[in-house]
Structures are given as structure tokens and as C-alpha cells.
Design a protein around this motif. Structure first.
Motif, short mmCIF file in Angstrom:
data_model
loop_
_atom_site.label_atom_id
_atom_site.label_comp_id
_atom_site.label_asym_id
_atom_site.label_seq_id
_atom_site.Cartn_x
_atom_site.Cartn_y
_atom_site.Cartn_z
N VAL A 185 1.16 -1.29 -0.54
CA VAL A 185 -0.21 0.24 -0.17
C VAL A 185 0.51 1.32 -0.08
CG1 VAL A 185 -1.83 1.51 1.40
CG2 VAL A 185 -1.91 -1.13 1.44
N VAL A 186 0.91 2.06 -0.65
CA VAL A 186 1.16 3.71 -0.82
C VAL A 186 0.69 4.72 -1.18
CG1 VAL A 186 3.16 2.03 -2.16
CG2 VAL A 186 1.65 3.69 -4.08
N ASN A 187 1.38 5.46 -0.34
CA ASN A 187 0.83 7.22 -0.67
C ASN A 187 1.08 7.29 -1.82
OD1 ASN A 187 2.74 8.81 -0.08
ND2 ASN A 187 2.65 7.92 2.14
N SER A 188 -0.22 8.25 -1.99
CA SER A 188 0.18 9.38 -3.81
C SER A 188 1.74 9.88 -3.21
CB SER A 188 -0.70 10.45 -3.57
OG SER A 188 -0.88 11.90 -2.50
N GLN A 189 2.15 10.79 -2.38
CA GLN A 189 3.68 10.68 -2.20
C GLN A 189 4.08 10.01 -2.88
OE1 GLN A 189 4.82 13.76 0.50
NE2 GLN A 189 3.28 14.46 1.10
N VAL A 190 4.53 8.89 -2.28
CA VAL A 190 5.38 8.01 -3.12
C VAL A 190 5.28 7.54 -4.31
CG1 VAL A 190 5.87 5.27 -2.44
CG2 VAL A 190 5.12 6.50 -1.20
N VAL A 191 3.94 7.97 -5.65
CA VAL A 191 3.89 7.59 -6.07
C VAL A 191 4.62 8.91 -6.93
CG1 VAL A 191 1.71 6.81 -8.29
CG2 VAL A 191 1.75 5.94 -5.76
N THR A 192 3.50 9.96 -7.18
CA THR A 192 4.47 11.32 -7.80
C THR A 192 5.80 11.77 -7.01
OG1 THR A 192 2.23 11.59 -6.88
CG2 THR A 192 3.68 13.26 -7.09
N LYS A 193 6.55 11.42 -5.92
CA LYS A 193 7.74 12.15 -5.94
C LYS A 193 8.39 11.26 -6.39
CE LYS A 193 7.35 15.07 -2.05
NZ LYS A 193 7.08 15.41 -0.38
N PRO A 194 9.74 12.16 -6.92
CA PRO A 194 10.91 11.54 -8.55
C PRO A 194 11.91 11.08 -7.23
CG PRO A 194 11.25 13.79 -7.86
CD PRO A 194 9.15 13.80 -7.83
N GLU A 195 12.38 11.06 -6.58
CA GLU A 195 12.84 10.56 -5.01
C GLU A 195 12.50 8.99 -5.00
OE1 GLU A 195 12.84 15.16 -4.08
OE2 GLU A 195 11.47 13.11 -4.67
N PHE A 196 11.95 8.67 -5.14
CA PHE A 196 10.92 7.54 -4.30
C PHE A 196 11.45 6.99 -6.15
CE2 PHE A 196 9.14 9.64 -1.41
CZ PHE A 196 9.05 9.06 0.27
N ASP A 197 11.10 7.10 -7.28
CA ASP A 197 11.12 6.73 -8.95
C ASP A 197 10.01 4.96 -8.04
OD1 ASP A 197 12.55 5.88 -10.90
OD2 ASP A 197 13.89 4.85 -10.80
N PHE A 198 9.19 5.96 -7.99
CA PHE A 198 7.85 4.70 -8.18
C PHE A 198 7.75 3.93 -9.80
CE2 PHE A 198 3.53 3.78 -9.43
CZ PHE A 198 3.01 2.83 -8.53
N THR A 199 7.38 4.39 -11.08
CA THR A 199 7.90 4.11 -12.23
C THR A 199 8.90 3.42 -12.77
OG1 THR A 199 8.66 5.79 -13.20
CG2 THR A 199 6.40 6.35 -12.74
N ARG A 200 10.21 3.31 -11.58
CA ARG A 200 11.22 2.36 -12.03
C ARG A 200 11.73 0.89 -11.19
NH1 ARG A 200 13.07 2.49 -16.99
NH2 ARG A 200 12.78 5.02 -18.00
N ALA A 201 11.74 1.79 -9.75
CA ALA A 201 12.09 0.97 -8.74
C ALA A 201 11.74 -0.60 -8.40
CB ALA A 201 12.33 1.93 -7.40
N PRO A 202 12.41 -0.85 -8.18
CA PRO A 202 12.61 -2.57 -8.33
C PRO A 202 11.08 -3.38 -6.92
CG PRO A 202 14.51 -2.73 -8.39
CD PRO A 202 14.24 -0.78 -8.61
N ILE A 203 11.58 -2.16 -6.05
CA ILE A 203 10.99 -2.19 -4.99
C ILE A 203 9.19 -2.70 -4.82
CG2 ILE A 203 10.66 0.00 -4.27
CD1 ILE A 203 10.85 -1.48 -1.25
N PHE A 204 9.39 -2.04 -6.28
CA PHE A 204 7.52 -1.69 -6.96
C PHE A 204 6.56 -2.43 -7.90
CE2 PHE A 204 8.93 2.88 -5.30
CZ PHE A 204 7.86 2.83 -3.75
N ARG A 205 8.44 -3.94 -8.35
CA ARG A 205 7.43 -4.67 -9.21
C ARG A 205 7.20 -6.15 -8.96
NH1 ARG A 205 10.93 -3.98 -13.66
NH2 ARG A 205 9.79 -5.86 -14.49
N ASN A 206 7.28 -6.75 -9.79
CA ASN A 206 6.07 -7.73 -9.57
C ASN A 206 5.71 -8.30 -8.09
OD1 ASN A 206 7.76 -8.27 -11.43
ND2 ASN A 206 9.47 -9.03 -9.96
N VAL A 207 4.32 -7.08 -7.67
CA VAL A 207 3.87 -6.99 -6.43
C VAL A 207 2.76 -6.72 -6.99
CG1 VAL A 207 5.23 -5.30 -5.20
CG2 VAL A 207 4.13 -6.47 -3.84
N THR A 208 1.69 -6.64 -5.98
CA THR A 208 -0.03 -6.25 -6.18
C THR A 208 0.98 -4.28 -5.69
OG1 THR A 208 -0.78 -8.25 -5.70
CG2 THR A 208 -2.37 -5.83 -5.37
#
Length: 444
Positions: A258-281
Motif C-alpha cells: 500500500v503506497v500513498n500518493s507522495q510515494v507515487v509522485t515524488k521523483p525521489e521514490f522512483d515509483f515507475t522504475r524502482a525494483p521494490i514496486f515491481r512484481n508485487v500488487t
């Protein structure tokens, strides 16, 4: 908020409601008496009927089902998001003036659940924690509250008998926290809506027996709860909390994040590419305004999570990334305010942890919430993966966190009750029986 429809005259309806709630309380009371007797014997409840022979008995929260010949079930290879250490661990958390703990948890630490001394220490620690939560609730509301989300809440029944004694788990269930689907308006008419996955949030629901919600609390450091966490069918984590390097304490299995919108939005978290957000719901959320429409939300979200969500879904079309309905987030806030009664809570949305509980509970018979209510391992750290010290991460300063944890404690059904929560850090919540719920105060 819609008012409850009145199909009967007011007095008759009030009498009917009282009868329903009284019947539910009798059922719940009988179950709790049986549980209490078993706890005093320090033995699990046993059912000796023939029908129960094939039913798996509930395991104690202290029992770890572990076979050293079996490998960890890892559903995602995770690393912290890029540059995540440069950010505040809790993006929406207001920095508290008091960064140090005012109690010494180690004074209450013990492990012998049969010892009277240990029992007394546990009760004393429980009392200190509850008092701190109560104080945090009062102080947070007394501070300036700009009501950024235009919350206009009017209780349905006030401090009525029904509202005070309605089971907390039912309030959470009836909030109906859900993810948005393609058929929901206005997304059924917008190209953006076609980005939502066709699948449901949880698959093979019948096979789900136990679930673990792993907080990011600093008190998880050194807990050695990793094996226990990984035995669950579903494991929920939050934002960019890593597992790699912390497996002994937090496990390695991740089913949903479960992620909040700041984590999705801010470039520092790299939501669209970071491995931690891959292969998981993924279940992402942003609160929007209290009475705002979904159309309003698309143009006035706290943080524009829609742009990166679209990039993520187009880059990984087979991914399971969902958006949580903001209306359901505020319904959960209403449930929390109803639990608090005449004590006002912060007019800010619930935390990701409480949203995650409400999202998971309807699909899971048993939820183990790990280090959500602080145990005697409390060390003042915000997160197990950082060294930042701030008691506001535990007791709240922006989210109505203190109220959430008091409500979660009210829902606890763990064996050895307070020992489980305050010494071992495991709070167990069971999905309520349908006979206990169903009145629906909000009229949804």
C-alpha cells in the motif's frame, strides 16, 4: 453523508436497533467468556465436536510454522527506492516538537507469560501506552486544525447505546474500503479507466486463511519476527519499506504494498522504475476532499498520482496496480470518528496502515498486525530501516494515528491478549461474524 433510511417510526426503529445490537452483544460476550477461560488456563480453545475434527484450530500468535528444509517464498526481489534515504520516512508526517520517548520500555520487558511479575509489567506498560495515545488524541485536536479536506461530519446517532457498543471490526468492515474498477463512473467513460486491471485485488480468496500486516515501525529492528511473518498467506507492506537486509526481522515475502500518493509522485521514490514496486500488487491512495466527487479528485488530488500511475501501467501492462477509492478512505475516517465517540479526531485521512487493514479484513479470516501498537521493543525510531528518532511516528501528529491504534487494540483477539501485543508485538484481528454486523450506521 447519506442519512440512514427510516422505514419505521422513530421509536420503533430505535427499539429494533437496540434489540439487534443486544443480540449481537450476547453472542460476542459468550465467545469472549470462552476465550477468557482458555486464556486463564494458558491453553488454546479446543472444540471436541465431530464436525470440528477436520477444522484447523487457530494457532497461537507465538507459534512459528517453520521447516528449515523449505525455502522462503519470495514474491518480489526488493531494494529500497532510489535515494529514498534522503527523504523524510513518513512524507505526510508533521514534525513533532517532542522527538524523544518519555518512558523507558525496557523496564517493562519480559517473556514468561506464566509469571505474575511479567503479567504486572505488561499491564503497566499497556496502561502507559494507552495513556499516551489518549493524550496524543487530545493534544492533536487542540492544535490548529485548518480542515484542509473540508470535512463536514455529522454523527448519525450521537452517543447512543448502539453506537457505543457496536463492534469495532464491524465499523471497519462496513466502511467498505475498495479499489476502483473500470465500470466505476466516471472512469467507465474515460480512457484513463482502461488502465485499471481487470482482475480483482485478491485472487483465490478461498485459499486465504492468515494474513500479516507488517508496519514499518522502528521497533521491528531486532524483533526476529521474519519467519513468523513469512508463514502467512498474504503479507502486506507499506510505501518503500525494504525487506532486503532485514529478512530476519521483517521476513522476505511481500504480496501487496500500500503506497500513498507522495510515494507515487515524488521523483525521489522512483515509483515507475524502482525494483521494490515491481512484481508485487500495488494499492495506491490519495484522499481527495471529504465530499468531493471523483471528477474533482482527478483535477485536485493532494498529489498527482495519476501521471506516474499511467506511466507505470503502460510500462508494465501485466502489473497488478490499483487505485483506492478516496470515498471509501473517508468512510473509514467516519468509522474511526464513530469509534472515538464525542472525542473529535484529526480531520485528516487515516494512515496507510489503517487503510490497509480495512482493505484486507473482508478477505482474510485472521489478520496479524505486526508492531502497529508498540511493544516493549519500542525504541523511538521512526522505521526499522532508518535511524531517525521521532515519537510522532508512533503516536501520531498528522494522521489520527492515536485513535487508529486505540481502535485496533479494541479489536485485538490474540491469545494471551496483552502479552501478545505488548511483549511480542503481534495484534490479532479476526474477521467478525455476520451475526455481529449488518446494521450499517451510515446507510451505504
Amino acid at each position: 453523508m447519506r442519512q440512514v433510511k427510516r422505514a419505521l417510526p422513530g421509536q420503533c426503529q430505535a427499539l429494533l436497533v437496540s434489540l439487534i445490537v443486544c443480540a449481537a452483544l450476547i453472542i460476542q460476550s459468550e465467545q469472549q467468556v470462552g476465550d477468557a477461560k482458555a486464556q486463564r488456563r494458558h491453553e488454546p480453545i479446543e472444540v471436541n465436536t465431530p464436525e470440528a475434527a477436520n477444522v484447523r484450530s487457530p494457532r497461537s500468535v507465538f507459534h512459528v510454522r517453520w521447516n528449515p528444509n523449505e525455502k522462503f517464498i519470495v514474491e518480489s526481489r526488493e531494494n529500497p527506492a532510489i535515494n529514498s534515504s534522503k527523504l523524510a520516512p513518513h512524507p505526510r508526517l508533521k514534525v513533532s516538537k517532542n522527538t524523544k520517548l518519555t518512558l523507558s520500555p525496557k523496564l517493562y520487558l519480559c517473556h514468561d507469560k506464566h509469571s505474575e511479575l511479567c503479567h504486572n509489567k505488561t499491564q503497566q506498560f499497556r496502561q502507559r501506552i494507552v495513556q499516551t495515545f489518549e493524550k496524543a488524541m487530545t493534544e492533536s485536536v487542540n492544535e490548529s486544525d485548518p480542515n484542509h479536506y473540508n470535512v463536514d461530519y455529522k454523527p448519525v446517532f450521537g452517543d447512543s447505546f448502539e453506537e457505543q457498543y457496536y463492534p469495532s471490526t464491524c465499523l471497519v468492515m462496513e466502511a467498505g474500503v475498495r479499489v476502483l474498477r473500470r465500470k466505476d463512473e466516471p472512469f467507465n467513460k474515460l480512457p484513463f479507466g482502461r488502465l485499471f486491471p481487470r482482475q480483482k485485488l485478491f485472487r483465490n480468496i478461498r485459499n486465504i486463511k492468515t494474513c500479516a500486516i507488517v508496519s514499518s515501525a522502528g521497533s521491528l529492528a531486532g524483533s526476529k519476527l521474519g519467519r513468523f511473518i513469512d508463514t502467512h498467506d498474504i503479507v502486506m507492506r507499506f510505501n518503500h519499506a525494504p525487506t532486503e537486509g532485514h529478512e530476519v526481522d521483517v521476513g522476505s515475502k511481500t504480496t501487496i504494498r500500500v503506497v500513498n500518493s507522495q510515494v507515487v509522485t515524488k521523483p525521489e521514490f522512483d515509483f515507475t522504475r524502482a525494483p521494490i514496486f515491481r512484481n508485487v500488487t500495488i494499492a495506491a491512495w490519495d484522499p481527495g476532499k471529504y465530499n468531493g466527487t471523483l471528477e474533482d479528485w482527478l483535477t485536485s488530488a493532494d498529489y498527482d498520482l495519476f501521471t506516474n500511475y499511467e506511466i507505470y501501467r503502460r510500462r508494465y501492462p501485466k502489473s497488478r496496480a490499483f487505485l483506492i477509492d478516496p470515498h471509501s478512505v473517508w468512510r473509514l475516517w467516519q468509522s474511526l470518528q464513530m469509534f472515538a465517540g464525542n472525542r473529535a479526531i484529526r480531520r485528516n485521512p487515516p494512515s496507510s496502515g489503517f487503510i490497509g487493514l480495512a482493505l484486507l479484513l473482508p478477505h482474510c479470516p485472521q489478520v496479524d498486525f505486526v508492531e502497529y501498537v508498540p511493544s516493549t521493543r519500542l525504541n523511538g525510531r521512526c522505521h526499522y530501516y532508518s535511524k531517525e528518532m521521532n515519537s510522532a511516528c508512533t503516536f501520531g501528529s498528522w494522521h489520527p494515528l492515536a485513535a487508529e491504534k486505540l481502535m485496533a487494540l479494541d479489536m485485538n483477539m490474540a491469545e494471551d491478549d496483552d502479552m501478545s501485543v505488548f511483549q511480542f508485538g503481534i495484534l490479532r484481528i479476526r474477521r467478525p461474524d455476520k451475526l455481529l454486523c449488518g446494521f450499517n450506521f451510515f446507510g451505504y
